[in-house]
Design a protein around this motif. Structure first.
Motif, mmCIF file in Angstrom:
data_model
loop_
_atom_site.group_PDB
_atom_site.id
_atom_site.type_symbol
_atom_site.label_atom_id
_atom_site.label_comp_id
_atom_site.label_asym_id
_atom_site.label_seq_id
_atom_site.Cartn_x
_atom_site.Cartn_y
_atom_site.Cartn_z
ATOM 1 N N VAL A 356 0.862 -1.180 0.000
ATOM 2 C CA VAL A 356 0.000 0.000 0.000
ATOM 3 C C VAL A 356 0.903 1.235 0.000
ATOM 4 C CG1 VAL A 356 -1.755 1.299 1.249
ATOM 5 C CG2 VAL A 356 -1.832 -1.211 1.221
ATOM 6 N N ILE A 357 0.759 2.089 -1.012
ATOM 7 C CA ILE A 357 1.594 3.275 -1.163
ATOM 8 C C ILE A 357 0.694 4.505 -1.138
ATOM 9 C CG2 ILE A 357 3.231 4.497 -2.640
ATOM 10 C CD1 ILE A 357 4.082 1.793 -3.758
ATOM 11 N N ALA A 358 1.007 5.445 -0.248
ATOM 12 C CA ALA A 358 0.196 6.657 -0.116
ATOM 13 C C ALA A 358 1.107 7.855 0.070
ATOM 14 C CB ALA A 358 -0.760 6.540 1.074
ATOM 15 N N ARG A 359 0.671 9.008 -0.480
ATOM 16 C CA ARG A 359 1.409 10.263 -0.338
ATOM 17 C C ARG A 359 0.510 11.268 0.376
ATOM 18 N NH1 ARG A 359 3.506 11.473 -5.658
ATOM 19 N NH2 ARG A 359 5.516 10.603 -5.042
ATOM 20 N N TYR A 360 1.091 11.990 1.377
ATOM 21 C CA TYR A 360 0.322 12.921 2.195
ATOM 22 C C TYR A 360 0.866 14.335 2.050
ATOM 23 C CZ TYR A 360 -1.046 8.598 4.599
ATOM 24 O OH TYR A 360 -1.514 7.344 4.902
ATOM 25 N N ASP A 361 -0.033 15.338 2.106
ATOM 26 C CA ASP A 361 0.423 16.726 2.194
ATOM 27 C C ASP A 361 0.534 17.105 3.671
ATOM 28 O OD1 ASP A 361 -2.157 17.176 3.090
ATOM 29 O OD2 ASP A 361 -2.825 18.193 1.281
ATOM 30 N N ARG A 362 0.851 18.382 3.943
ATOM 31 C CA ARG A 362 1.066 18.815 5.329
ATOM 32 C C ARG A 362 -0.213 18.762 6.161
ATOM 33 N NH1 ARG A 362 5.554 20.949 7.288
ATOM 34 N NH2 ARG A 362 7.344 21.200 5.890
ATOM 35 N N GLN A 363 -1.373 18.756 5.507
ATOM 36 C CA GLN A 363 -2.644 18.662 6.238
ATOM 37 C C GLN A 363 -3.069 17.201 6.430
ATOM 38 O OE1 GLN A 363 -2.220 21.058 3.666
ATOM 39 N NE2 GLN A 363 -1.677 22.379 5.400
ATOM 40 N N LYS A 364 -2.152 16.279 6.141
ATOM 41 C CA LYS A 364 -2.377 14.829 6.277
ATOM 42 C C LYS A 364 -3.448 14.323 5.317
ATOM 43 C CE LYS A 364 0.086 15.590 10.051
ATOM 44 N NZ LYS A 364 -0.132 17.024 10.176
ATOM 45 N N ARG A 365 -3.669 15.075 4.253
ATOM 46 C CA ARG A 365 -4.610 14.613 3.233
ATOM 47 C C ARG A 365 -3.885 13.674 2.266
ATOM 48 N NH1 ARG A 365 -6.222 20.338 3.042
ATOM 49 N NH2 ARG A 365 -4.651 20.515 1.405
ATOM 50 N N TYR A 366 -4.656 12.696 1.782
ATOM 51 C CA TYR A 366 -4.100 11.800 0.772
ATOM 52 C C TYR A 366 -4.039 12.552 -0.555
ATOM 53 C CZ TYR A 366 -5.037 7.870 3.947
ATOM 54 O OH TYR A 366 -5.048 7.012 5.002
ATOM 55 N N ILE A 367 -2.828 12.658 -1.140
ATOM 56 C CA ILE A 367 -2.732 13.259 -2.475
ATOM 57 C C ILE A 367 -2.409 12.191 -3.525
ATOM 58 C CG2 ILE A 367 -2.146 15.571 -1.676
ATOM 59 C CD1 ILE A 367 0.769 14.948 -2.037
ATOM 60 N N TYR A 368 -2.147 10.961 -3.058
ATOM 61 C CA TYR A 368 -2.013 9.835 -3.980
ATOM 62 C C TYR A 368 -2.138 8.547 -3.178
ATOM 63 C CZ TYR A 368 -0.137 6.179 -6.893
ATOM 64 O OH TYR A 368 0.005 5.005 -7.590
ATOM 65 N N VAL A 369 -2.840 7.567 -3.725
ATOM 66 C CA VAL A 369 -2.838 6.200 -3.199
ATOM 67 C C VAL A 369 -2.833 5.248 -4.384
ATOM 68 C CG1 VAL A 369 -3.970 6.668 -0.992
ATOM 69 C CG2 VAL A 369 -5.364 6.220 -2.998
ATOM 70 N N ASN A 370 -2.188 4.111 -4.239
ATOM 71 C CA ASN A 370 -2.178 3.135 -5.332
ATOM 72 C C ASN A 370 -3.349 2.167 -5.172
ATOM 73 O OD1 ASN A 370 -1.258 1.668 -3.134
ATOM 74 N ND2 ASN A 370 0.227 0.482 -4.334
ATOM 75 N N PRO A 371 -3.623 1.352 -6.195
ATOM 76 C CA PRO A 371 -4.787 0.453 -6.138
ATOM 77 C C PRO A 371 -4.764 -0.518 -4.960
ATOM 78 C CG PRO A 371 -3.979 0.636 -8.389
ATOM 79 C CD PRO A 371 -2.981 1.332 -7.530
ATOM 80 N N ALA A 372 -3.567 -0.857 -4.448
ATOM 81 C CA ALA A 372 -3.487 -1.823 -3.352
ATOM 82 C C ALA A 372 -4.141 -1.306 -2.076
ATOM 83 C CB ALA A 372 -2.021 -2.174 -3.078
ATOM 84 N N ALA A 373 -4.390 0.018 -2.000
ATOM 85 C CA ALA A 373 -4.995 0.594 -0.791
ATOM 86 C C ALA A 373 -6.505 0.337 -0.732
ATOM 87 C CB ALA A 373 -4.719 2.100 -0.727
ATOM 88 N N ALA A 374 -7.092 -0.013 -1.858
ATOM 89 C CA ALA A 374 -8.550 -0.119 -1.914
ATOM 90 C C ALA A 374 -9.091 -1.186 -0.958
ATOM 91 C CB ALA A 374 -8.990 -0.411 -3.348
ATOM 92 N N GLU A 375 -8.426 -2.353 -0.910
ATOM 93 C CA GLU A 375 -8.959 -3.458 -0.104
ATOM 94 C C GLU A 375 -8.960 -3.145 1.397
ATOM 95 O OE1 GLU A 375 -7.903 -8.097 1.010
ATOM 96 O OE2 GLU A 375 -7.182 -7.249 -0.886
#
Length: 842
Positions: A356-375
């Motif tokens: 599961v790969i995710a990218r966060y901004d300074r407000q802890k918002r998700y700005i990217y997630v890969n398909p593996a995060a869906a499950e």
């Protein structure tokens, strides 16, 4: 007037008059009027003098007291005298003095003095002057003689002379004033000239500085010199970009024939026309911002640039040209393209990653997630992006724990690694190992990238392992109790160790490398036949027990073993009584904390009887193998004889005369005989499984020539076989069959209707073999080497339609199969007959 010009206050009288000219004028006046005159400044300095009398110069101004009278006279006369007037005074030395002031504007700068005379209508008091001579110590006679020389003037002459002198003083005032004005004007002019020169110097300096600045900054600057943009020049960098001389006209708007051809401008891949170029547009009054262009030089090199252009106006606001500045963004463009490629590569990896790969901004918002995060999250990636974990309804405790570590990454700029439990919306439990890393732009953390690996299975395994370890601890405790009992038993058994060593013929020893002292067990003394009353031998004495032929070998082995901890060797020894024994040694090297060998310990076993038994067994084994090879050879010869009888029986039948059946019988006989010949060679060679292959080939080919006798045909055989080539049966049997097939084919088919011919056989190895045995000619040769076997004839050759790889003949099929079995290669050459090149690696 100069009443308010404070600059004249500091002017000295001597600075504003021509002393030499006035001196000359006064001398002429004295010759005419005989009136003594002097010009003094306000400090009492005499600037011009004429007609001064000896009574003053040689007497009154020489004596200190009378000189003081002169000074007092000058001071008293100079006070209270107004311009255009004069004052007359009789000094304490009894001489007449007259003074009139000299003014420059309203500034008093000096005086005109006259005096040192008597009026002609006054009598001289000679007694007074005699008393002065006596009083001040003057030579009376000389003093009175000087008195007689003093001029006697009429009052009219004095008044007329003073009128002239006052006029003269006024003239000096006027001339001095004009001179001062002129000097001031000249000074002001000089200041203006200096200021102008300084201004020009500053402008030149500023221009030079600007030129240096333009040539220094990493910016290409273009200057348009007219509103029509007919001439454009630039700074040094602008010319370096195109590698052209400084001063060349850049303008594409120049008259035909003068336009530069060394470059072209493109925007978005389309060439720009002159009127749309930034410098030309700015020259018309249009401001150009953030203009991104491609400059393509005549050598095809492209430079990406970015810049602005501004119009230039004169004092009246009229357009007079433009100025534009551009920076080279080629590397930035490449970096942007590389960034795009990198981002694409990242997305390719991320989109296909099971983590599961995710990218966060300074407000802890998700700005990217890969398909593996869906499950685990329970949402599609597009539903997750732009939201926080709280907004997705995750457990607050998990969110707090998670976001704390993300914030640490933003604050410290350092990676964080965590393990966490997570429960998905559908109730599935996960364990994740997560690494959160900062992502920088210009040294600032702009986002955090989290990569979470599902370690649920690993955690389950760890739990199972912990249970196993707990059970193991119990087993260890139990085993410890057993070992304690075994230790007690071992202590009891130590007594029997010596007896056990004696029964097994095993002795133990230790050798201290540093002191060269050794310890031997009782059995060591028995094995070496040494007197037990003697101390264990030193190293050199120990070597004396070893058989002379084995001594160097043992010495070298023991020295090499010091660096390898463990070793074992066999060698012969000679006991004190001369009996020769064979022993086997196993030893271990002990090292200190610095990895330096300090001690060697080991065991020695007397294996003399075992070696004798092994030798006897080896003789039996050789005899057994020889018998096996002999029986196999006999059986193969029986089979060959049966095939021969069967073939003879069939040959008496008309239906099978000269048929393929008889040929098949003959070929089968040849193959069997080639194998039988191998077993015969092995039987005669001593019974082992290695075959002297060169000798075997000579016999095999000789048999084939006898079998396929060609009547009167003269077929010559040439063999070039390398000596001392030994193969085991796994190589010798298939290789022998290959030679049998190819040579028999040449004998049968290569020379139809011909009385002469030649068959050539060559065998050699490509490189030296790595032979593990020492001086053993019968060891299998060529371990790890490549061998080449060439069988050729100068006959009619194999027909072109016969393909080696897909032959329909049994013989060539068998050759191909056997070459593959040997992991070899075969090549068919059809030049001047037939040639088979076979390479095998043993």
């Amino acid at each position: 007037m100069l009443s308010h010009d404070r600059e004249t206050i500091n002017l000295e009288f001597a600075d504003i008059i021509d002393i030499q000219a006035i001196q000359s004028l006064m001398e002429d006046f004295y010759k005419l009027a005989h009136i003594p005159i002097s010009l003094n400044d306000l400090k009492g300095n005499v600037l011009v003098s004429v007609g001064w009398q000896d009574i003053c110069t040689k007497f009154h101004r020489v004596h200190s007291e009378t000189c003081k009278h002169c000074t007092e006279s000058d001071t008293k006369l100079s006070s209270g005298v107004f311009p255009g007037e004069f004052k007359m005074y009789k000094c304490k030395n009894n001489m007449w003095d007259i003074v009139t002031p000299i003014m420059v504007g309203d500034q008093h700068v000096g005086y005109i003095f006259s005096g040192q005379f008597f009026f002609e209508d006054e009598p001289l008091d000679y007694e007074l002057f005699r008393s002065q001579a006596r009083k001040y110590g003057f030579n009376e006679e000389e003093y009175l003689a000087a008195l007689e020389k003093v001029p006697r003037l009429s009052r009219e002459a004095v008044n007329t002379g003073m009128s002239f002198l006052m006029t003269f003083a006024n003239m000096i005032s006027q001339l001095s004033y004009n001179n001062i004005k002129l000097a001031k004007l000249l000074a002001e002019r000089s200041k203006l000239v200096d200021a102008l020169q300084e201004s020009e110097k500053r402008e030149r300096t500023r221009s030079d500085e600007l030129s240096v600045l333009l040539d220094t900054v990493p910016v290409a600057v273009y200057i348009t010199h007219d509103p029509q943009a007919l001439k454009i020049t630039g700074n040094r960098l602008s010319y370096e970009w195109l590698r052209i001389p400084v001063g060349t006209n850049f303008s594409k708007s120049a008259p035909e024939g003068e336009r530069p051809e060394m470059f072209k401008l493109f925007k978005n891949g389309v060439e720009i026309q002159p009127e749309k170029m930034p410098s030309q547009m700015a020259a018309t009054g249009i401001e150009v911002d953030n203009c991104e262009l491609d400059i393509v030089s005549s050598d095809g090199k492209t430079r990406h640039v970015l810049g602005n252009a501004r119009p230039l106006r004169d004092e009246q606001g009229n357009l007079r040209g433009s100025i534009s500045a551009f920076i080279d963004i080629t590397e930035r463009k490449k970096a942007e393209e590389a960034l795009v490629r990198s981002e694409n590569e990242f997305r390719t990896l991320a989109e296909n990653s099971p983590d599961v790969i995710a990218r966060y901004d300074r407000q802890k918002r998700y700005i990217y997630v890969n398909p593996a995060a869906a499950e685990p999250v329970g949402y599609l990636p597009e539903e997750i992006m732009g939201k926080t974990s709280s907004e997705l309804g995750m457990d607050p405790e998990i969110v707090k724990f998670w976001e704390k570590h993300i914030e640490n990454v933003f604050i410290t700029g350092k990676p964080e690694e965590i393990e966490s439990r997570y429960k998905s919306p559908d109730g599935k439990k996960y364990y994740f190992n997560t690494r959160i890393v900062p992502e920088f732009i210009d040294g600032e953390v702009i986002s955090a990238l989290a990569i979470s690996r599902d370690i649920t299975d690993i955690k389950k395994a760890e739990i199972g392992l912990k249970e196993t370890l707990d059970n193991l601890e119990k087993l260890v405790e139990k085993r410890t109790e057993e070992l304690e009992k075994a230790y007690i038993s071992l202590k009891e058994s130590e007594k029997g160790l010596a007896e056990a060593q004696m029964m097994a013929h095993i002795g133990s020893w230790e050798w201290n490398i540093k002191t060269d002292k050794a310890y031997w067990s009782e059995e060591m003394y028995r094995i070496f036949g040494r007197d037990p009353k003697k101390l264990a031998p030193s190293y050199n004495e120990y070597l004396s027990y070893i058989h002379p032929d084995d001594r160097d070998y043992v010495d070298n082995t023991l020295k090499e073993a010091v660096s390898s901890r463990l070793h074992g060797i066999e060698y012969r020894i000679a006991q004190d009584n001369g009996e020769e024994r064979i022993v086997q040694t196993q030893s271990e090297v002990i090292f200190d904390e610095k990895n330096t060998p300090i001690k060697v310990k080991g065991i020695v076993q007397d294996i003399t009887e075992r070696k004798k038994a092994e030798k006897a067994l080896l003789s039996l084994e050789i005899a057994r193998k020889k018998e096996i090879h002999h029986r196999i050879k006999n059986n193969l010869q029986v089979i060959s004889s049966l095939l021969d009888l069967q073939a003879e029986n069939l040959s008496n039948r008309k239906c099978v005369e000269e048929s393929d059946v008889l040929n098949a019988f003959q070929e089968s006989q040849d193959r069997i005989m080639s194998i039988a010949l191998i077993h015969e060679e092995l039987h005669e060679g001593g019974g082992d499984n290695t075959l002297y292959f060169s000798q075997y080939l000579e016999k095999l080919v000789e048999n084939l020539f006898q079998t396929y006798s060609l009547g009167n045909a003269d077929i010559n055989l040439k063999m070039d076989l390398e000596d001392n080539i030994f193969f085991d049966m796994d190589i010798a049997v298939p290789l022998g069959i290959i030679v049998n097939e190819l040579v028999s084919n040449s004998l049968k088919y290569a020379f139809p209707d011909r009385n002469r011919g030649e068959i050539r056989i060559i065998l050699f190895k490509e490189e030296k073999a790595e032979n593990s045995a020492d001086n053993n000619d019968k060891e299998i040769t060529g371990k790890g080497a490549e061998y080449t076997l060439i069988i050729s004839d100068n006959g009619v050759g194999i027909p072109e339609e016969i393909c080696l790889e897909n032959s329909d003949t049994l013989g060539l099929q068998l050759v191909n199969i056997l070459v593959d079995q040997l992991n070899g290669e075969i090549e068919l050459k059809r030049n001047n007959g037939t040639e088979f090149d076979i390479k095998i690696k043993v």
